[in-house]
Design a protein around this motif. Structure first.
Motif, PDB file in Angstrom:
ATOM      1  N   LEU A  34       7.065   7.024 -17.783  1.00 41.32           N
ATOM      2  CA  LEU A  34       8.081   6.316 -17.000  1.00 41.32           C
ATOM      3  C   LEU A  34       7.930   6.774 -15.547  1.00 41.32           C
ATOM      4  N   PRO A  35       6.919   6.264 -14.854  1.00 42.76           N
ATOM      5  CA  PRO A  35       6.625   6.757 -13.501  1.00 42.76           C
ATOM      6  C   PRO A  35       7.794   6.612 -12.543  1.00 42.76           C
ATOM      7  N   GLY A  36       7.932   7.621 -11.716  1.00 36.17           N
ATOM      8  CA  GLY A  36       8.956   7.582 -10.686  1.00 36.17           C
ATOM      9  C   GLY A  36      10.317   8.019 -11.145  1.00 36.17           C
ATOM     10  N   THR A  37      10.387   8.787 -12.255  1.00 36.48           N
ATOM     11  CA  THR A  37      11.705   9.150 -12.778  1.00 36.48           C
ATOM     12  C   THR A  37      11.939  10.651 -12.885  1.00 36.48           C
ATOM     13  N   THR A  38      10.943  11.463 -12.525  1.00 39.68           N
ATOM     14  CA  THR A  38      11.142  12.901 -12.732  1.00 39.68           C
ATOM     15  C   THR A  38      11.089  13.709 -11.448  1.00 39.68           C
ATOM     16  N   ILE A 204       8.470   2.973 -10.222  1.00 44.97           N
ATOM     17  CA  ILE A 204       7.702   2.925  -8.979  1.00 44.97           C
ATOM     18  C   ILE A 204       6.450   2.103  -9.212  1.00 44.97           C
ATOM     19  N   GLY A 205       6.103   1.261  -8.253  1.00 44.79           N
ATOM     20  CA  GLY A 205       4.810   0.617  -8.290  1.00 44.79           C
ATOM     21  C   GLY A 205       4.774  -0.600  -9.199  1.00 44.79           C
ATOM     22  N   GLU A 206       3.589  -0.967  -9.533  1.00 43.02           N
ATOM     23  CA  GLU A 206       3.358  -2.219 -10.246  1.00 43.02           C
ATOM     24  C   GLU A 206       3.094  -1.973 -11.727  1.00 43.02           C
ATOM     25  N   SER A 207       3.605  -2.863 -12.550  1.00 39.84           N
ATOM     26  CA  SER A 207       3.341  -2.797 -13.982  1.00 39.84           C
ATOM     27  C   SER A 207       2.898  -4.184 -14.435  1.00 39.84           C
ATOM     28  N   GLY A 230       2.169 -11.650 -16.771  1.00 40.03           N
ATOM     29  CA  GLY A 230       3.244 -11.263 -15.877  1.00 40.03           C
ATOM     30  C   GLY A 230       3.105  -9.854 -15.349  1.00 40.03           C
ATOM     31  N   LYS A 231       3.793  -9.618 -14.232  1.00 43.38           N
ATOM     32  CA  LYS A 231       3.844  -8.261 -13.695  1.00 43.38           C
ATOM     33  C   LYS A 231       5.185  -8.058 -13.006  1.00 43.38           C
ATOM     34  N   VAL A 232       5.574  -6.792 -12.923  1.00 39.68           N
ATOM     35  CA  VAL A 232       6.795  -6.420 -12.219  1.00 39.68           C
ATOM     36  C   VAL A 232       6.457  -5.288 -11.266  1.00 39.68           C
ATOM     37  N   THR A 233       7.183  -5.232 -10.162  1.00 43.35           N
ATOM     38  CA  THR A 233       6.947  -4.211  -9.151  1.00 43.35           C
ATOM     39  C   THR A 233       8.269  -3.608  -8.741  1.00 43.35           C
ATOM     40  N   ALA A 234       8.268  -2.299  -8.583  1.00 50.31           N
ATOM     41  CA  ALA A 234       9.485  -1.599  -8.160  1.00 50.31           C
ATOM     42  C   ALA A 234       9.175  -0.762  -6.934  1.00 50.31           C
ATOM     43  N   GLU A 235      10.001  -0.892  -5.925  1.00 53.43           N
ATOM     44  CA  GLU A 235       9.841  -0.087  -4.710  1.00 53.43           C
ATOM     45  C   GLU A 235      11.228   0.307  -4.213  1.00 53.43           C
ATOM     46  N   VAL A 236      11.216   1.172  -3.217  1.00 51.55           N
ATOM     47  CA  VAL A 236      12.462   1.543  -2.556  1.00 51.55           C
ATOM     48  C   VAL A 236      12.405   1.017  -1.132  1.00 51.55           C
ATOM     49  N   GLU A 238      14.950   0.467   2.581  1.00 48.53           N
ATOM     50  CA  GLU A 238      16.226   0.788   3.212  1.00 48.53           C
ATOM     51  C   GLU A 238      16.692  -0.410   4.013  1.00 48.53           C
ATOM     52  N   ILE A 239      17.956  -0.708   3.902  1.00 45.57           N
ATOM     53  CA  ILE A 239      18.529  -1.767   4.711  1.00 45.57           C
ATOM     54  C   ILE A 239      19.855  -1.288   5.263  1.00 45.57           C
ATOM     55  N   ASP A 240      19.959  -1.285   6.568  1.00 47.95           N
ATOM     56  CA  ASP A 240      21.187  -0.828   7.235  1.00 47.95           C
ATOM     57  C   ASP A 240      21.659   0.516   6.703  1.00 47.95           C
ATOM     58  N   GLY A 241      20.722   1.423   6.496  1.00 46.33           N
ATOM     59  CA  GLY A 241      21.073   2.773   6.077  1.00 46.33           C
ATOM     60  C   GLY A 241      21.300   2.944   4.595  1.00 46.33           C
ATOM     61  N   VAL A 242      21.160   1.896   3.826  1.00 42.53           N
ATOM     62  CA  VAL A 242      21.377   1.991   2.376  1.00 42.53           C
ATOM     63  C   VAL A 242      20.030   1.911   1.664  1.00 42.53           C
ATOM     64  N   LEU A 243      19.754   2.909   0.823  1.00 52.32           N
ATOM     65  CA  LEU A 243      18.518   2.875   0.038  1.00 52.32           C
ATOM     66  C   LEU A 243      18.704   1.936  -1.148  1.00 52.32           C
ATOM     67  N   CYS A 244      17.800   0.979  -1.255  1.00 52.83           N
ATOM     68  CA  CYS A 244      17.914  -0.031  -2.307  1.00 52.83           C
ATOM     69  C   CYS A 244      16.671  -0.010  -3.188  1.00 52.83           C
ATOM     70  N   ALA A 245      16.829  -0.538  -4.377  1.00 52.70           N
ATOM     71  CA  ALA A 245      15.676  -0.844  -5.213  1.00 52.70           C
ATOM     72  C   ALA A 245      15.227  -2.262  -4.863  1.00 52.70           C
ATOM     73  N   LEU A 246      13.946  -2.419  -4.638  1.00 48.62           N
ATOM     74  CA  LEU A 246      13.377  -3.736  -4.377  1.00 48.62           C
ATOM     75  C   LEU A 246      12.484  -4.073  -5.561  1.00 48.62           C
ATOM     76  N   LEU A 247      12.907  -5.047  -6.327  1.00 53.09           N
ATOM     77  CA  LEU A 247      12.259  -5.344  -7.602  1.00 53.09           C
ATOM     78  C   LEU A 247      11.734  -6.769  -7.575  1.00 53.09           C
ATOM     79  N   THR A 248      10.465  -6.931  -7.882  1.00 54.23           N
ATOM     80  CA  THR A 248       9.891  -8.279  -7.894  1.00 54.23           C
ATOM     81  C   THR A 248       9.208  -8.514  -9.234  1.00 54.23           C
ATOM     82  N   THR A 249       9.205  -9.767  -9.640  1.00 56.16           N
ATOM     83  CA  THR A 249       8.502 -10.144 -10.863  1.00 56.16           C
ATOM     84  C   THR A 249       7.665 -11.378 -10.572  1.00 56.16           C
ATOM     85  N   GLU A 250       6.592 -11.507 -11.311  1.00 58.50           N
ATOM     86  CA  GLU A 250       5.753 -12.688 -11.205  1.00 58.50           C
ATOM     87  C   GLU A 250       5.235 -13.003 -12.598  1.00 58.50           C
TER      88      GLU A 250
END
Lengths: 536, 191
Positions: A34-38, A204-207, A230-236, A238-250
């Motif tokens: 589970l990359p990006g979780t430890t 984190i990253g692409e799956s 299909g693939k999914v991508t997870a990144e972090v 920041e928008i206006d000082g708030v850290l967000c998850a940016l998640l995309t799927t294709e």
């Protein structure tokens, strides 16, 4: 207890193992699975979600999470379901479940017999794993003539054991796709193709999911091959000082008639497609008369808690059979529980390159109060927010609705795009977040931003300011040139001014860091120890 | 406090390295400009080239700074630079543009999701695309022979969405002539 809540508990077990194990190699295996979780600021994400659920539980509910054993039993019961019912777990859920079971089994094997092995895994009944693998296994063809006296009813169990043996030993997400792909290409795959096509979760990253081909029968009786990828991508971000998850799927499926997706994609239909969307209540049009509004209620267990978000959305038809839904917070957030700090994105669907299929792309930028980007990512992946892009559109277009009394809303383009207005909107965010350097969480005092957040924000602001300055300053110089008044001295002054600003920026940023990130002299700083804090 | 100060200084040093790189490049650009001026060779095109070199390099450097700085160990921070799919310079994508012509592309409406939010011009620039190579063209002037272009957007602090606008492509030589050579494109970029 809802199945999704139990599925979350399965993934939460990874986080619990990472936190409780004294063995570095076991923790590293969790990171590989589970990359990006430890990492710092990432580990402990499941506890954050549990705290979130407790804070937001309704007074009558029991917000304590299920044990891993109870969660697995719940999921097995849900997956088996009653004959004739729409299964509680769809292919996407089963894909997530099979991957979780594979990973937990590998972790158990890794730590088994060691001192200080995490009891969470050691105490599990191994039959639970077999029963879970059975949910994702294909139904084997039974022998017509059972001369050996084998019991036909044991064939599914045999299949489950074969799945378990095929997947056993997978110690990282990068090993998943090759093994699944190999099975998918077999004459008789062990795992159901639609389950195999689901990409594993990563924070984190692409799956990328393995390409899967399924033989289907058309209404005219002719068989055809349906391909899904299909693939999914997870990144972090920041928008206006708030850290967000940016998640995309294709995701793409061919052949697949795009009108079938078009007929189901309206957000008001999502509660008919996926149980994570507990309720989608139309709120009419927004003040501009163009945007539709909806109150979205999502939950892993709606008897315990819900997250309510008031959204607006625009449906747009673009050239070449491209269709888009953009969404963001509604202008009027009546009914919104304000747990979500950022929620914007799009759903775009169009024909595949061969013209026969449909491609669905989605993006979601999301931040939830009290949850790190890691927690939000796992939550979104596991539960259903990403399901919109992850085959939900395909499955919903072909399967029965959850509630036949809830009418399906067909596609219709929004009443007209908002004409371009002179000038820019005052704020690029429609959240209530401020640009202050501190943020508060419910029930606590101000929290100092980690060093890295300040640096990212300051660096970005410095660049933006520089570009603005450079552009306007350059325009002045250009005008002088055109008027025949530009001199070498002007060029010198122009370059020196901009260069001087660049040279002083680092020290301005350092000053800001020292003022905002440092504690009292002699103490460690919140930036050094807070979740998400940066360090070099 | 001491530990934090050391980390902060290290990070500041990292930034200084990037700023110095910017300064050195800017200095080289200025020096080149001065030399040409002294020889009477510095025209409007040279000036535009100098400016775009400075802005171009600094834009991407600055975004690199923001994009590569991790928000906590292990976080993969999404780049703030987003590129659209490529669009052909010609309305007929199978036809080759005149290799001697330069095209200029500009937006004739602002990129918007349709919620009344419009991206300011400073956020948007362009790239020419030829095979696997891309050249940043912040002013929209594509190199001669360019067949395709794409939008480049600084997405810092922008909401996720599919933004659309109209763009105009016109050969520079014909710019002062008439509008018949202008071509319009609907362009989109997903942030």
């Amino acid at each position: 207890m809802a199945a999704l809540h139990s599925l979350l508990a399965m993934y939460g077990a990874f986080d619990q193992v990472a936190r409780l194990t004294p063995h570095q190699d076991v923790r590293e295996m969790v990171e590989h699975l589970l990359p990006g979780t430890t990492g710092e600021g990432q580990i402990g994400w499941y506890e954050q979600i549990q705290d979130f659920v407790r804070r937001n539980a309704t007074s009558e509910a029991h917000p304590e999470p299920p044990s891993l054993d109870a969660a697995m039993r719940e999921l097995i019961a849900s997956g088996q379901g009653a004959a004739g019912d729409r299964p509680e777990l769809n292919a996407r859920h089963l894909g997530r479940l099979i991957y979780a079971a594979t990973g937990l089994l590998s972790l158990r094997d890794r730590q088994h017999g060691r001192p200080d092995a995490v009891p969470l895994l050691e105490q599990l009944d191994m039959q639970l794993f077999t029963d879970i693998f059975a949910l994702g296994a294909t139904i084997p063809d039974l022998p017509a003539d059972d001369e050996e006296g084998a019991n036909p009813s044991s064939a599914p169990d045999t299949q489950a054991v074969q799945v378990q043996e095929m997947l056993r030993g997978i110690s990282g997400v990068e090993e998943w796709a090759p093994r699944i792909t190999q099975d998918a290409r077999a004459v008789q795959p062990l795992i159901k193709p639609d389950v195999a096509a689901v990409p594993p979760i990563t924070a984190i990253g692409e799956s990328v999911g393995p390409p899967v081909s399924v033989t289907k029968t058309a209404a005219n009786g002719q068989s055809f091959i349906e391909d899904t990828l299909g693939k999914v991508t997870a990144e972090v971000i920041e928008i206006d000082g708030v850290l967000c998850a940016l998640l995309t799927t294709e995701f793409s499926r061919t052949p697949f008639n795009i009108n079938r997706v078009k007929g189901i994609v309206d957000p008001l239909n999502w509660d008919n497609c996926n149980r994570f969307f507990a309720q989608m209540t139309g709120q009419g049009f927004g003040p501009d008369g163009c945007c539709s509004q909806v109150l979205e209620e999502v939950s892993t267990d709606k008897d315990v808690y819900t997250i309510k978000t008031a959204l607006k959305y625009l449906k747009d038809e673009r050239p070449n059979d491209h269709f888009v839904i953009n969404y963001d917070f509604a202008d009027d957030r009546t009914g919104d529980s304000r747990q979500v700090q950022v929620d914007s994105g799009y759903i775009l669907f169009c024909p595949t390159e061969d013209g026969q299929g449909t491609r669905v792309l989605t993006s979601k930028m999301v931040a939830i109060d009290g949850l790190s980007p890691t927690a939000v990512t796992i939550y979104a992946h596991t539960m259903g927010w990403l399901a919109i892009g992850e085959m939900m559109m395909f499955d919903c277009a072909t399967g029965p609705a959850y509630n036949v009394l809830d009418p399906i809303i067909p596609w219709s383009e929004s009443p007209g795009r908002r004409p371009g207005n002179a000038g820019q909107r005052a704020s690029t965010t429609s959240t209530t977040s401020t640009t202050s350097t501190t943020s508060t969480t419910a029930g606590s005092g101000p929290v100092v931003q980690p060093v890295s957040q300040i640096l990212v924000k300051e660096a970005t602001r410095a660049v933006a300011d520089y570009i603005d300055t450079a552009s306007s300053e350059t325009a002045v110089v250009a005008n002088k040139w055109l008027d025949g008044e530009l001199s070498v001295e002007d060029m010198l002054k122009h370059t020196r001014k901009l260069g001087g600003r660049l040279a002083s920026e680092p020290f301005r940023i350092l000053d800001r860091i020292l003022k905002n990130a440092a504690g009292r002299p002699g103490e460690g700083t919140p930036a050094d120890s807070a979740g998400g804090g940066g360090s070099v | 406090m001491t530990g934090s100060l050391n980390k902060s200084v290290l990070l500041a040093d990292y930034f200084v390295g990037i700023w110095v790189r910017m300064l050195r490049r800017n200095g080289a650009v200025a020096e080149d400009a001065f030399r040409k001026m002294a020889n009477g060779e510095y025209g409007i095109d040279d000036y535009m080239k100098s400016v775009t070199q400075v802005v171009d390099g600094n834009l991407l450097d600055g975004i690199e700074v923001a994009g590569t700085l991790v928000a906590g160990p292990g976080f993969k921070v999404a780049s703030n630079v987003r590129r659209s799919a490529p669009y052909s310079v010609n309305s007929d994508p199978t036809a080759s543009p005149d290799p001697n012509w330069q095209y200029r592309v500009r937006l004739t409406s602002r990129l918007t999701r349709g919620f009344g939010d419009e991206l300011p011009d400073a956020r948007v620039s362009f790239e020419s695309v030829q095979g696997n190579e891309a050249k940043h063209c912040p002013t929209g002037i594509l190199p001669a022979g360019a067949r395709q272009f794409r939008l480049v957007v600084d997405r810092t602090d922008l909401q996720s969405g599919s933004y659309t606008a109209t763009a105009e492509v016109i050969p520079i030589a014909a710019e002062l002539a008439d509008d018949s050579k202008k071509q319009t494109r609907n362009v989109t970029i997903e942030l």
